[in-house]
Design a protein around this motif. Structure first.
Motif, PDB file in Angstrom:
ATOM      1  N   LYS A 111     -19.672 -16.324   5.692  1.00 26.63           N
ATOM      2  CA  LYS A 111     -18.700 -16.116   6.774  1.00 26.63           C
ATOM      3  C   LYS A 111     -17.275 -16.306   6.248  1.00 26.63           C
ATOM      4  O   LYS A 111     -16.448 -16.971   6.867  1.00 26.63           O
ATOM      5  CB  LYS A 111     -18.965 -17.081   7.933  1.00 26.63           C
ATOM      6  CG  LYS A 111     -20.289 -16.841   8.646  1.00 26.63           C
ATOM      7  CD  LYS A 111     -20.467 -17.805   9.812  1.00 26.63           C
ATOM      8  CE  LYS A 111     -21.771 -17.549  10.554  1.00 26.63           C
ATOM      9  NZ  LYS A 111     -21.953 -18.493  11.687  1.00 26.63           N
ATOM     10  N   ILE A 112     -17.011 -15.715   5.103  1.00 23.32           N
ATOM     11  CA  ILE A 112     -15.695 -15.844   4.473  1.00 23.32           C
ATOM     12  C   ILE A 112     -14.979 -14.502   4.550  1.00 23.32           C
ATOM     13  O   ILE A 112     -15.399 -13.512   3.941  1.00 23.32           O
ATOM     14  CB  ILE A 112     -15.821 -16.314   3.014  1.00 23.32           C
ATOM     15  CG1 ILE A 112     -16.465 -17.705   2.973  1.00 23.32           C
ATOM     16  CG2 ILE A 112     -14.449 -16.333   2.339  1.00 23.32           C
ATOM     17  CD1 ILE A 112     -16.790 -18.201   1.586  1.00 23.32           C
ATOM     18  N   GLY A 113     -13.903 -14.467   5.322  1.00 23.19           N
ATOM     19  CA  GLY A 113     -13.147 -13.238   5.497  1.00 23.19           C
ATOM     20  C   GLY A 113     -11.759 -13.334   4.904  1.00 23.19           C
ATOM     21  O   GLY A 113     -11.374 -14.349   4.308  1.00 23.19           O
ATOM     22  N   ILE A 114     -10.983 -12.278   5.092  1.00 16.89           N
ATOM     23  CA  ILE A 114      -9.617 -12.224   4.570  1.00 16.89           C
ATOM     24  C   ILE A 114      -8.701 -11.628   5.632  1.00 16.89           C
ATOM     25  O   ILE A 114      -9.129 -10.857   6.481  1.00 16.89           O
ATOM     26  CB  ILE A 114      -9.515 -11.404   3.272  1.00 16.89           C
ATOM     27  CG1 ILE A 114      -9.987  -9.950   3.486  1.00 16.89           C
ATOM     28  CG2 ILE A 114     -10.325 -12.069   2.160  1.00 16.89           C
ATOM     29  CD1 ILE A 114      -9.850  -9.057   2.254  1.00 16.89           C
ATOM     30  N   ILE A 115      -7.425 -12.027   5.580  1.00 19.90           N
ATOM     31  CA  ILE A 115      -6.410 -11.416   6.423  1.00 19.90           C
ATOM     32  C   ILE A 115      -5.151 -11.244   5.583  1.00 19.90           C
ATOM     33  O   ILE A 115      -4.777 -12.132   4.809  1.00 19.90           O
ATOM     34  CB  ILE A 115      -6.122 -12.250   7.697  1.00 19.90           C
ATOM     35  CG1 ILE A 115      -5.130 -11.530   8.607  1.00 19.90           C
ATOM     36  CG2 ILE A 115      -5.649 -13.664   7.359  1.00 19.90           C
ATOM     37  CD1 ILE A 115      -4.995 -12.168  10.000  1.00 19.90           C
ATOM     38  N   GLY A 116      -4.536 -10.071   5.695  1.00 18.45           N
ATOM     39  CA  GLY A 116      -3.329  -9.802   4.938  1.00 18.45           C
ATOM     40  C   GLY A 116      -2.300  -9.108   5.802  1.00 18.45           C
ATOM     41  O   GLY A 116      -2.645  -8.348   6.712  1.00 18.45           O
ATOM     42  N   PHE A 117      -1.036  -9.380   5.509  1.00 20.02           N
ATOM     43  CA  PHE A 117       0.080  -8.842   6.278  1.00 20.02           C
ATOM     44  C   PHE A 117       0.963  -7.976   5.384  1.00 20.02           C
ATOM     45  O   PHE A 117       1.326  -8.389   4.284  1.00 20.02           O
ATOM     46  CB  PHE A 117       0.915  -9.980   6.874  1.00 20.02           C
ATOM     47  CG  PHE A 117       0.147 -10.881   7.805  1.00 20.02           C
ATOM     48  CD1 PHE A 117       0.164 -10.661   9.179  1.00 20.02           C
ATOM     49  CD2 PHE A 117      -0.616 -11.932   7.308  1.00 20.02           C
ATOM     50  CE1 PHE A 117      -0.553 -11.481  10.040  1.00 20.02           C
ATOM     51  CE2 PHE A 117      -1.331 -12.758   8.164  1.00 20.02           C
ATOM     52  CZ  PHE A 117      -1.307 -12.530   9.533  1.00 20.02           C
ATOM     53  N   SER A 118       1.308  -6.784   5.871  1.00 21.72           N
ATOM     54  CA  SER A 118       2.214  -5.890   5.158  1.00 21.72           C
ATOM     55  C   SER A 118       1.693  -5.624   3.741  1.00 21.72           C
ATOM     56  O   SER A 118       0.575  -5.148   3.582  1.00 21.72           O
ATOM     57  CB  SER A 118       3.623  -6.486   5.162  1.00 21.72           C
ATOM     58  OG  SER A 118       4.574  -5.546   4.755  1.00 21.72           O
ATOM     59  N   ALA A 119       2.464  -5.961   2.683  1.00 25.74           N
ATOM     60  CA  ALA A 119       1.948  -5.774   1.331  1.00 25.74           C
ATOM     61  C   ALA A 119       0.745  -6.677   1.069  1.00 25.74           C
ATOM     62  O   ALA A 119      -0.135  -6.338   0.273  1.00 25.74           O
ATOM     63  CB  ALA A 119       3.046  -6.045   0.307  1.00 25.74           C
ATOM     64  N   GLY A 120       0.701  -7.832   1.751  1.00 22.10           N
ATOM     65  CA  GLY A 120      -0.496  -8.663   1.673  1.00 22.10           C
ATOM     66  C   GLY A 120      -1.691  -7.952   2.276  1.00 22.10           C
ATOM     67  O   GLY A 120      -2.845  -8.182   1.875  1.00 22.10           O
ATOM     68  N   GLY A 121      -1.421  -7.057   3.254  1.00 23.32           N
ATOM     69  CA  GLY A 121      -2.475  -6.225   3.811  1.00 23.32           C
ATOM     70  C   GLY A 121      -2.941  -5.182   2.808  1.00 23.32           C
ATOM     71  O   GLY A 121      -4.110  -4.801   2.785  1.00 23.32           O
ATOM     72  N   HIS A 122      -2.013  -4.696   1.983  1.00 22.02           N
ATOM     73  CA  HIS A 122      -2.415  -3.785   0.912  1.00 22.02           C
ATOM     74  C   HIS A 122      -3.331  -4.498  -0.072  1.00 22.02           C
ATOM     75  O   HIS A 122      -4.381  -3.971  -0.470  1.00 22.02           O
ATOM     76  CB  HIS A 122      -1.204  -3.218   0.181  1.00 22.02           C
ATOM     77  CG  HIS A 122      -1.567  -2.198  -0.863  1.00 22.02           C
ATOM     78  ND1 HIS A 122      -1.769  -2.546  -2.181  1.00 22.02           N
ATOM     79  CD2 HIS A 122      -1.806  -0.853  -0.774  1.00 22.02           C
ATOM     80  CE1 HIS A 122      -2.112  -1.450  -2.855  1.00 22.02           C
ATOM     81  NE2 HIS A 122      -2.142  -0.418  -2.030  1.00 22.02           N
ATOM     82  N   LEU A 123      -2.947  -5.726  -0.456  1.00 23.23           N
ATOM     83  CA  LEU A 123      -3.789  -6.477  -1.375  1.00 23.23           C
ATOM     84  C   LEU A 123      -5.146  -6.788  -0.751  1.00 23.23           C
ATOM     85  O   LEU A 123      -6.191  -6.651  -1.405  1.00 23.23           O
ATOM     86  CB  LEU A 123      -3.084  -7.769  -1.801  1.00 23.23           C
ATOM     87  CG  LEU A 123      -3.874  -8.689  -2.732  1.00 23.23           C
ATOM     88  CD1 LEU A 123      -4.364  -7.945  -3.970  1.00 23.23           C
ATOM     89  CD2 LEU A 123      -3.035  -9.902  -3.118  1.00 23.23           C
ATOM     90  N   ALA A 124      -5.147  -7.190   0.517  1.00 24.16           N
ATOM     91  CA  ALA A 124      -6.414  -7.492   1.190  1.00 24.16           C
ATOM     92  C   ALA A 124      -7.303  -6.248   1.255  1.00 24.16           C
ATOM     93  O   ALA A 124      -8.510  -6.316   0.983  1.00 24.16           O
ATOM     94  CB  ALA A 124      -6.153  -8.028   2.597  1.00 24.16           C
ATOM     95  N   SER A 125      -6.717  -5.105   1.597  1.00 21.97           N
ATOM     96  CA  SER A 125      -7.524  -3.883   1.677  1.00 21.97           C
ATOM     97  C   SER A 125      -7.944  -3.400   0.289  1.00 21.97           C
ATOM     98  O   SER A 125      -8.983  -2.743   0.141  1.00 21.97           O
ATOM     99  CB  SER A 125      -6.771  -2.775   2.431  1.00 21.97           C
ATOM    100  OG  SER A 125      -5.557  -2.425   1.795  1.00 21.97           O
ATOM    101  N   THR A 126      -7.168  -3.730  -0.736  1.00 24.56           N
ATOM    102  CA  THR A 126      -7.590  -3.442  -2.107  1.00 24.56           C
ATOM    103  C   THR A 126      -8.812  -4.280  -2.463  1.00 24.56           C
ATOM    104  O   THR A 126      -9.793  -3.777  -3.023  1.00 24.56           O
ATOM    105  CB  THR A 126      -6.451  -3.710  -3.111  1.00 24.56           C
ATOM    106  OG1 THR A 126      -5.286  -2.957  -2.741  1.00 24.56           O
ATOM    107  CG2 THR A 126      -6.853  -3.319  -4.522  1.00 24.56           C
TER     108      THR A 126
END
Length: 303
Positions: A149-164
Motif C-alpha cells: 500500500k505504498i503510493g506516490i504523489i507529485g506536483f508540477s515537475a514533481g508530477g512529471h517525476l512521479a509519472s516517470t
C-alpha cells in the motif's frame, strides 16, 4: 523530581524523532552518477522554502500515531521545474496533512539535474525516485506501513517525476547497491497534481529544458513524454488540475488520462475551472481545496 523531568523530556524527543526522521537515500560515497564538485545545496525562504542544488538526496518521514495508521504510505515529490524543490509547500505540508488521515507521508528530496554535479543528468531524478520507493518498501515494517500500500504523489515537475516512476519503474537506470535495490520500484497507486506530463507541444518549457536540455533529440523528448510510456502495469492514478493553469496546460493531465484509459488502467481525474498553477492544498479556496477529500475517498476505494 529532576529525574522525572528528564524522563519526560527524552520521551518527548523520542516522539518528535519518530514523527520527523531524515534518512539518506544512498551511502555517502556511493551516490550514482555523482561528480565531485564545489556545488553546494541552497535553501532560500520567501514564503516558501525553496531547495536547489541538492547534493545528498534524503527521505523525510512523517508517521501518524500507530493507532490512527491506515497502513498506507505516500512518497511526495515536490515541484519546482526541475530547478528547485518547493519543499514545504508541496512537500512537508502535504506529509503532515496526510498524517491527519492516518497515512504515512514521506518527502523525497531528490537531486535536480546538474551538468556540474552529475553524469547523465536526465536520469538522476528517476534514479533517486526508484531508490526512494525501494527504501520505503524495505523499511515498511519499521514505518508500520503495508508494503503493498505504498503510493506516490507529485506536483508540477514533481508530477512529471512521479509519472516517470509510475511508467518506468522497471527500467534499470542504476547498478544495484544492496538488498534495498532488490525491492520493487512499482508504486501501488499514484496521484498527480497539475503535473508536467508531456515534452511535446503542451509541455512546461522550463521543466523540459532543465531535465533534457534546450535542443534534445526527438527520441529523448518522446521517452520523457510520459503519456507515451503508459502500460497495463501503470498503477491506478488520480489526477487533479485547474483549467486556467497557464504554466502547465491542463492538456498534460488530459493526455495522461487518455493514455491510462486506452491501456485499461483505473484512472480518476478532477478538473477545476479556476486555481491556476501551484495551488498545493488550496486551503483558502473552498471549492479547490476539495481535491484532498476526493483523494482520500479514492484511496479508500483502492482497499
Amino acid at each position: 523530581m529532576k529525574l522525572l523531568k528528564l524522563v519526560v523530556l527524552f520521551a518527548c524527543i523520542g516522539q518528535l524523532s519518530a514523527q520527523d526522521t531524515i534518512i539518506p537515500l544512498w551511502p555517502k560515497d556511493k551516490i550514482p552518477n555523482r561528480i565531485a564538485s564545489d556545488e553546494l545545496e541552497e535553501h532560500k525562504r520567501n514564503g516558501i522554502l525553496r531547495i536547489s542544488k541538492v547534493q545528498e538526496p534524503t527521505l523525510e518521514v512523517y508517521l501518524p500515531a500507530q493507532k490512527n495508521a491506515t497502513g498506507q504510505a505516500m512518497l511526495i515529490f515536490p515541484g519546482g521545474g526541475y530547478g528547485i524543490l518547493a519543499y514545504d509547500w508541496e512537500g512537508t505540508d502535504i506529509a503532515k496533512f496526510l498524517n491527519g488521515k492516518g497515512i504515512a507521508g514521506i518527502v523525497v528530496k531528490y537531486r535536480l539535474p546538474s551538468s556540474i554535479s552529475q553524469t547523465d543528468k536526465h536520469l538522476v531524478p528517476l534514479i533517486d525516485a526508484q531508490r526512494a520507493i525501494r527504501m520505503v518498501r524495505a523499511k515498511a515494517e519499521a514505518f508500520h506501513v503495508d508494503p503493498a500500500k505504498i503510493g506516490i504523489i507529485g506536483f508540477s515537475a514533481g508530477g512529471h517525476l512521479a509519472s516517470t516512476l509510475g511508467t518506468r519503474f522497471g527500467e534499470e537506470v542504476y547498478e544495484p547497491l544492496d538488498a534495498i535495490d532488490q525491492e520493487s520500484a512499482r508504486p501501488d497507486f499514484m496521484a498527480l497534481g497539475y503535473p508536467v506530463i508531456t515534452f511535446g507541444e503542451a509541455t512546461h518549457k522550463g521543466s523540459k529544458t532543465n531535465l533534457i536540455g534546450e535542443d534534445p533529440a526527438p527520441e529523448l523528448a518522446s521517452h520523457f513524454s510520459n503519456e507515451k510510456q503508459v502500460t497495463e502495469n501503470t498503477p491506478p492514478t488520480f489526477l487533479f488540475h485547474a483549467t486556467d493553469d497557464e504554466a502547465v496546460p491542463v492538456e498534460n493531465s488530459l493526455l495522461f488520462y487518455q493514455s491510462l484509459k486506452g491501456k485499461g488502467v483505473s484512472a480518476t481525474m478532477h478538473i477545476y475551472p479556476k486555481g491556476g498553477h501551484g495551488f498545493s492544498l488550496a486551503r483558502k479556496d473552498p471549492h479547490l481545496m476539495g481535491w484532498t477529500e476526493r483523494l482520500f475517498e479514492w484511496m479508500e476505494s483502492l482497499k
